[in-house]
Design an enzyme around this catalytic site. Structure first.
Site: not given
Ligand code: NAD
Length: 503
Positions: A45, A170-171, A196-197, A268, A303, A482
């Site tokens: 979407i 997704w972010n 991410s879906e 993470e 995050c 990371e």
């Protein structure tokens, strides 16, 4: 397919539409875009309009097996490729992504709702920076000689692990993907990314540009739900390592599953990062740091968001007034519009969750809630998932707003007067991802940074993940590092000790 030609440069709009059609329902496996075995798809979407942007493939165990098989088959040739050659190919990939950056940025803005100008272009620049960093670190995959016996040659080598599963949220999908695949690939592993879906398309396109330079199967991207695609990938017997960024709850499930296979994991996870403003802080700088650190231009979906701000009582009122003024000037609007500072949140589910926290703040006796800025009024955005930056003050320390990760544009600002007390409050969290300290006194800075229980502590700045600064959380914020050489060596290689008796 929605019409975006009125919202962005028509040439970019045409390229985006063509790309979304090419990617519809397809994974990237063995350097080919392939439809899901069962043909199932998931709607993606556009959160600014509520319209369907495209269709992501919905993987089943057959798709996962295909991707892992491709990565397993490619592993011997890739692991045997000289490390600097692997690095050179990654450097070329960075260039390809740079050339396609406007189209990828537009796709990213459309699928995440993040503003093109303030977020998406910058994300691609950081993603490129990360690939470039690791491409240049290929020569650092070194072992050591070990003093043991002059007649015995003893040394260590660094070997890749095998097939790495990289699971993304997704972010900031492009940056988070590069933090995983760039060190994994340079170290000689092959990779299956689980996109991410909710935001798969920029990920698949950026990966495609990299994969085409590499032997088929070295880099694959599949998409689907967490359970059917993500967990099936983690559980696959040929996956040798899992690197995951996402929520604490899913991190726990992955850790448990990996434990059953005894394979390494990097996690993470979430955060509730404190920002402590001392009486001697440069206030305008701290306020700008709060706006940046809360990632308001990303609707707070970070995050490391500086979501708990503790300001010394002597500066509290000035700080809150200046913060309110600063965030009120940010323009909330169509993510594709060059004038927009803040786009949308990702989904109706997230919006509802964030609104429930705001309602709780408003209902809390003694607390004050300030909603800042104006929501957009354009008719095409009427179903968009927009929220105003919100400042909540005067909360009890045990309020869910103070303790839980909201992952939205809601910042809690508290007043303090005793240093021991504020540092104890800052550390009183399940999370330990990031923290910042605002003072002009080096002694204060060193005292506070030593006592803060967080993996990424900054003074007088509030930056997000930076290439070459080792990044990772303490406590329930995760495991491992990371963004650094250490991350590649410790998390994407294994060390072998070789001992040769020369007598
Ligand atoms: P999420 O945990 O819901 O999903 C992340 C990924 O895991 C998605 O691809 C999802 O499909 C997959 N997944 C879901 N269930 C799974 C399962 N059972 N097994 C395997 N995979 C599964 O997180 P999200 O909502 O996409 O992202 C937001 C979260 O990510 C926040 O908690 C945020 O703090 C965290 N995050 C952390 C960092 C960091 O560097 N520490 C960076 C960005 C985001």
């Amino acid at each position: 397919m929605i019409n975006i030609a009125t919202r962005i440069d028509p040439a970019i709009a045409a390229a985006v539409s063509e790309l979304l059609q090419q990617l519809a329902g397809r994974h990237l496996i063995g350097n080919a875009l392939v439809t899901a075995v069962a043909g199932a798809t998931l709607d993606v979407i556009d959160p600014a309009t509520g319209q369907v942007l495209g269709r992501a493939p919905a993987a089943t165990s057959d798709d996962v097996a295909k991707a892992v098989d491709a990565a397993s088959a490619a592993y011997p040739i890739w692991a045997a490729t000289p490390a600097r050659q692997r690095g050179r190919l990654l450097a070329q990939a960075a260039q390809r992504i740079a050339e396609r950056s406007e189209v990828i940025a537009a796709v990213l803005a459309l699928e995440t709702g993040k503003a093109l100008r303030t977020e998406c272009r910058g994300e691609i620049a950081v993603a490129i920076d990360i690939i470039t960093l690791y491409a240049g670190l290929a020569s650092e995959l070194k072992g050591e000689t070990l003093p043991f016996d002059p007649q015995v040659l003893s040394f260590t080598t660094r070997e890749p692990l095998g097939v790495v599963a990289a699971i993304l949220p997704w972010n900031v999908p492009l940056v988070l993907m590069m933090l995983k695949i760039a060190p994994a690939l340079v170290a000689g592993n092959t990779v299956v990314v689980k996109a991410s879906e909710e935001a798969p398309f920029a990920t698949i396109e950026a990966a495609r540009l990299i994969a085409e330079l590499l032997p088929p199967g070295v880099l694959n991207v599949i998409c689907g739900t967490g359970r059917d695609c993500g967990m099936t990938l983690v559980e696959h017997p040929n996956v040798a390592k899992v690197t995951f960024t996402g929520s604490q709850a899913v991190g726990e499930l992955i850790y448990q599953s990996a434990a059953r296979k005894i394979i390494p994991v990097s996690l993470e996870l979430g955060g509730k990062s404190p920002m402590i403003v001392y009486p001697d802080a440069d206030l305008p700088r701290a306020v700008a740091g709060a706006v940046a650190g809360m990632r308001f231009t990303r609707q707070g979906q970070s995050c490391t968001a500086a979501s708990r701000i503790y300001v010394h009582a002597s500066r509290f009122d000035d700080f809150v007034a200046a913060l309110r003024d600063a965030v009120s000037t940010l323009t909330i609007g169509d993510p594709l519009d060059e004038a927009t500072d803040i786009g949308t949140v990702i989904s109706q589910k997230q919006k509802t969750k964030i609104e429930s926290y705001i309602a709780l703040g408003e209902a809390t006796p003694g607390a004050t809630t300030l909603r800042c800025g104006a929501l957009p009024t354009a008719s095409h955005l009427k179903d968009g998932l927009f929220l105003q930056p919100t400042i909540v003050t005067g909360l009890p320390e045990d309020s869910p707003l103070m303790r839980e990760e909201i992952f939205g544009p809601v910042v809690c600002v508290q007043s303090w007067s005793d240093e021991d007390d504020v540092l104890a409050k800052a550390n009183d969290s399940d999370f330990g991802l990031a923290a910042t300290v605002w003072t002009m006194d080096l002694r204060t800075a060193l005292r506070a940074t030593a006592r803060l229980d967080a993996g990424y502590v900054q003074v007088n700045q509030n930056l997000t993940i930076q290439p070459n600064l080792s990044y990772g959380g303490f406590k329930k914020s995760g495991l491992g590092k990371e963004a650094s050489l250490e991350a590649m060596l410790e998390h994407f290689t294994r060390k072998k000790t070789i001992v040769i008796d020369m007598r």
